[in-house]
Design an enzyme around this catalytic site. Sequence first.
Site, PDB file in Angstrom:
ATOM      1  N   ASP A 197      22.592  26.784  59.767  1.00 45.49           N
ATOM      2  CA  ASP A 197      21.748  27.601  58.888  1.00 45.49           C
ATOM      3  C   ASP A 197      22.542  28.663  58.137  1.00 45.49           C
ATOM      4  O   ASP A 197      21.984  29.386  57.311  1.00 45.49           O
ATOM      5  CB  ASP A 197      20.630  28.279  59.698  1.00 45.49           C
ATOM      6  CG  ASP A 197      21.155  29.043  60.905  1.00 45.49           C
ATOM      7  OD1 ASP A 197      22.160  28.600  61.502  1.00 45.49           O
ATOM      8  OD2 ASP A 197      20.567  30.073  61.270  1.00 45.49           O
ATOM      9  N   GLU A 198      23.837  28.779  58.420  1.00 46.58           N
ATOM     10  CA  GLU A 198      24.627  29.854  57.810  1.00 46.58           C
ATOM     11  C   GLU A 198      25.785  29.335  56.964  1.00 46.58           C
ATOM     12  O   GLU A 198      26.610  30.108  56.503  1.00 46.58           O
ATOM     13  CB  GLU A 198      25.193  30.771  58.910  1.00 46.58           C
ATOM     14  CG  GLU A 198      24.134  31.375  59.820  1.00 46.58           C
ATOM     15  CD  GLU A 198      23.122  32.227  59.078  1.00 46.58           C
ATOM     16  OE1 GLU A 198      23.529  32.956  58.149  1.00 46.58           O
ATOM     17  OE2 GLU A 198      21.920  32.144  59.408  1.00 46.58           O
ATOM     18  N   ILE A 204      22.933  35.293  61.296  1.00 47.51           N
ATOM     19  CA  ILE A 204      22.699  34.955  62.708  1.00 47.51           C
ATOM     20  C   ILE A 204      22.632  33.434  62.850  1.00 47.51           C
ATOM     21  O   ILE A 204      21.927  32.774  62.095  1.00 47.51           O
ATOM     22  CB  ILE A 204      21.351  35.551  63.217  1.00 47.51           C
ATOM     23  CG1 ILE A 204      21.228  37.032  62.859  1.00 47.51           C
ATOM     24  CG2 ILE A 204      21.165  35.300  64.708  1.00 47.51           C
ATOM     25  CD1 ILE A 204      22.060  37.965  63.659  1.00 47.51           C
ATOM     26  N   TYR A 224      31.111  41.523  62.137  1.00 45.49           N
ATOM     27  CA  TYR A 224      32.367  40.788  62.073  1.00 45.49           C
ATOM     28  C   TYR A 224      33.268  41.285  60.946  1.00 45.49           C
ATOM     29  O   TYR A 224      34.426  40.942  60.898  1.00 45.49           O
ATOM     30  CB  TYR A 224      32.108  39.284  61.885  1.00 45.49           C
ATOM     31  CG  TYR A 224      31.580  38.574  63.112  1.00 45.49           C
ATOM     32  CD1 TYR A 224      31.135  39.287  64.228  1.00 45.49           C
ATOM     33  CD2 TYR A 224      31.528  37.188  63.160  1.00 45.49           C
ATOM     34  CE1 TYR A 224      30.646  38.623  65.344  1.00 45.49           C
ATOM     35  CE2 TYR A 224      31.042  36.512  64.273  1.00 45.49           C
ATOM     36  CZ  TYR A 224      30.598  37.242  65.359  1.00 45.49           C
ATOM     37  OH  TYR A 224      30.112  36.568  66.456  1.00 45.49           O
ATOM     38  N   ASP A 229      46.204  11.413  41.362  1.00 45.37           N
ATOM     39  CA  ASP A 229      47.477  11.662  40.689  1.00 45.37           C
ATOM     40  C   ASP A 229      48.296  12.656  41.519  1.00 45.37           C
ATOM     41  O   ASP A 229      48.414  13.824  41.179  1.00 45.37           O
ATOM     42  CB  ASP A 229      47.186  12.214  39.284  1.00 45.37           C
ATOM     43  CG  ASP A 229      48.427  12.275  38.418  1.00 45.37           C
ATOM     44  OD1 ASP A 229      49.464  11.710  38.822  1.00 45.37           O
ATOM     45  OD2 ASP A 229      48.354  12.894  37.337  1.00 45.37           O
ATOM     46  N   SER A 255      53.217  18.714  33.655  1.00 49.52           N
ATOM     47  CA  SER A 255      52.686  17.810  34.666  1.00 49.52           C
ATOM     48  C   SER A 255      53.420  17.965  35.986  1.00 49.52           C
ATOM     49  O   SER A 255      54.622  18.188  36.019  1.00 49.52           O
ATOM     50  CB  SER A 255      52.852  16.369  34.206  1.00 49.52           C
ATOM     51  OG  SER A 255      51.874  16.080  33.258  1.00 49.52           O
ATOM     52  N   HIS A 312      52.004  10.515  38.279  1.00 44.06           N
ATOM     53  CA  HIS A 312      52.433   9.957  36.998  1.00 44.06           C
ATOM     54  C   HIS A 312      53.815  10.466  36.581  1.00 44.06           C
ATOM     55  O   HIS A 312      54.375  10.006  35.591  1.00 44.06           O
ATOM     56  CB  HIS A 312      51.372  10.201  35.911  1.00 44.06           C
ATOM     57  CG  HIS A 312      51.357  11.584  35.327  1.00 44.06           C
ATOM     58  ND1 HIS A 312      50.463  12.551  35.727  1.00 44.06           N
ATOM     59  CD2 HIS A 312      52.120  12.151  34.377  1.00 44.06           C
ATOM     60  CE1 HIS A 312      50.685  13.663  35.037  1.00 44.06           C
ATOM     61  NE2 HIS A 312      51.689  13.449  34.214  1.00 44.06           N
ATOM     62  N   ASP A 334      36.543  38.815  54.948  1.00 48.85           N
ATOM     63  CA  ASP A 334      35.925  39.775  55.880  1.00 48.85           C
ATOM     64  C   ASP A 334      36.929  40.798  56.407  1.00 48.85           C
ATOM     65  O   ASP A 334      36.532  41.841  56.911  1.00 48.85           O
ATOM     66  CB  ASP A 334      35.255  39.062  57.054  1.00 48.85           C
ATOM     67  CG  ASP A 334      36.204  38.151  57.821  1.00 48.85           C
ATOM     68  OD1 ASP A 334      37.043  37.497  57.173  1.00 48.85           O
ATOM     69  OD2 ASP A 334      36.123  38.093  59.052  1.00 48.85           O
TER      70      ASP A 334
END
Length: 622
Positions: free
Chosen positions: A284-285, A276, A308, A468, A564, A420, A321
């Site tokens: 706060d969440e 909530i 939700y 990089d 790389s 690089h 979710d």
Amino acid sequence: MKLVNIVLLFLCFYSSVCKAPGIEPRSPVWQVKTLPPSHRHTTRFQLTSTSGKSQEDLLDRNCLTKKYTHLSCNKVFCQPWQKCIDGTCVCKLPYQCPKNGTTVCSTNGRTYQTYCQQKSFECLRPQAKFLNNGTCTAEGQFSVSLKYGKTDSEGILEVKLMGQNETAFICKKSWSMTQANVACLDLGFPQGALDTQGSFPMPENISVNGHECVHVHCRGLETSLTECTFTKTKIKKYQELASVVCYTQNADYPTGNLFQCVNGKYIPQKRACNGINDCGDQSDELCCKACRGESFFCKSGVCIPKQYKCNGEVDCITGDDEAGCKETGHPEIRVFAAEVQEETEILTADMDAERKWIKSLLPKLSCGVKENIPTRRKRVVGGKPAHMKDFPWQMAIKDGEKLICGGIYIGGCWILTAAHCVRVSKIHRYQIWVGLLNWFRPNSELKIQLVNRIIIHENYNGSTYQNDIALIEVKKHPSKKECVLPYSVPACVPWSPYLFQPNDRCIVSGWGREKDNEKVYSLRWGEVNLIGNCSKFYADRYYEKEMQCAGTSDGSIDACKGDSGGPLVCTDANNVTYVWGIVSWGENCGKPEFPGVYTKVANYFDWISNHVGRSLISQHNV
Ligand SMILES: *[C@@H]1O[C@H](CO)[C@@H](O)[C@H](O)[C@H]1NC(C)=O
Ligand SMILES: *[C@@H]1O[C@H](CO)[C@@H](O)[C@H](O)[C@H]1NC(C)=O
Ligand SMILES: *[C@@H]1O[C@H](CO)[C@@H](O)[C@H](O)[C@H]1NC(C)=O
Ligand SMILES: *[C@@H]1O[C@H](CO)[C@@H](O)[C@H](O)[C@H]1NC(C)=O
Ligand SMILES: *[C@@H]1O[C@H](CO)[C@@H](O)[C@H](O)[C@H]1NC(C)=O
Ligand SMILES: *[C@@H]1O[C@H](CO)[C@@H](O)[C@H](O)[C@H]1NC(C)=O
Ligand SMILES: *[C@@H]1O[C@H](CO)[C@@H](O)[C@H](O)[C@H]1NC(C)=O
């Protein structure tokens, strides 16, 4: 044409079995699922349970220092009338809204073409709050007031809805902090509500039974109570009424352990991480290691209301979710669906449905989804054939005859690689090989692209490997409007460092050398786990914000020389693939005490989008 199919295991996978295709590698090499004990403290599974934990444990203190709110796009999606710039949701300009939608009216009497436009104007100039759907007329304004309180910041809520002559009280039944914050904000208390309780005796001569009450349903981020949906149950019965105490500077703070919201308000600590939005700014969440009660824990460390989950709208930036929900979900399902069933009359427009509709009209980006998802994992391991479409974002960079580095296709004409790997002065010598599997026996799908431009990060440091990262723009066919890279699918570019977490399993791929420096001709891949804070391995050479470590506990899979610039990709709950890292550096190859270090792409989202254009890589918050 026969596909070249010796997609082998991996890069610096130096187990002897690796070199004999077809032989099953020893299982410990591939079944590593956990990291050594020192890494285990943050596994998701330990954290989803709150039992036996002190409240303190639920909050991620390091995260709290970042002061995230509902406007932090590293943690939450922006509203459809906002866009994300440098980690913050900022107001869109009204013309950037989708054109379709319902006409709405604002409190200052202006009519807007769409709700999105009105909210965008309001975002820029807060006096233009939402009033009602439809065009503005002189009659019947909405009002909300507090009655029977000792001060003007508290009381029982009374509303007058648009087009109604009578005032109504609000029923207590569906009243919560979510609604209370919106009501207080609407009444001019910027920090929202202190409490939804409060005892306010009504004068004897007022008959509560004579007053019907209405229900109100908000999402919690509305600026006016009219934006919420009002309903009325047809069955008349006695109902308790909603009251509120708004938060003021001289409010009596709650007692006990307190949590300070980013907006300065204090709430009881036990209300943080409960799904909530008690703070009103959601702070706060947003920094949770787990969630209280039944609220849903997003992997990104955010708690959302349990309703939700599987409601047809993605609320977690990590998409978890809505993952695994049955296909038969109802996208338009309402939070108050249960009440709708019991003979409910909807009194005002459903602006939440309008918000979702506007969201669905925003441009969508296609990335990170392979054309057909082959059943590869695990089966391929051991040298069985892999399809070419397994790594449709993998590119190879050649300098003359030599394959020097890997690259990652991110859309348009753009390829991401390590700084690089490339030099601007050698631009005419480079070739980008697209669709390559085996460079000794190139497959028919191979296409060679020349380079138009190279952009190396301006703060790339060749001695520390900081920043990089580089972008390569390939040459476009003069007759074509866009670059066409056959058999290629762009990997999504992560916009938030919270999309993936330590211990998530990701895939690194490339044509790098074996540990014994033996050349590798075919594309190899391996699974590695993300490792949090690698300072314990590399001390001051590791920069947590810009770099990401990944490896296996025995070091059997690692990137090596020649890999790389290639991709470390992670796949989210909905099977969308992100380029999480660019193979950068590591001490030796395949040593467990020296995991591979990658450039953390999420940290460079803004840098990339500044060069390639925001719309090319922004999946959300555009
Ligand atoms: C927008 O509205 C027009 C006219 O009502 C309609 O033809 C069009 O399909 C709508 N666009 C979307 C994306 O729904
Ligand atoms: C509200 O008042 C106006 C004028 O006083 C009247 O015409 C109208 O019928 C009333 N509406 C309702 C719903 O009672
Ligand atoms: C109730 O009583 C108070 C004074 O006792 C009076 O001011 C008010 O108008 C009365 N309200 C109603 C609805 O009769
Ligand atoms: C406004 O909302 C009311 C109530 O939901 C609805 O009847 C009306 O059709 C809406 N108007 C528009 C223009 O959408
Ligand atoms: C690279 O980093 C090192 C160590 O911080 C610093 O001494 C050096 O000046 C940097 N080089 C460049 C080119 O920024
Ligand atoms: C990473 O670990 C080092 C040493 O172990 C520590 O000093 C540092 O604060 C940690 N950083 C983060 C972001 O956790
Ligand atoms: C993701 O892919 C895996 C394996 O290919 C499959 O089992 C799972 O159901 C998929 N998940 C979603 C949400 O599509």
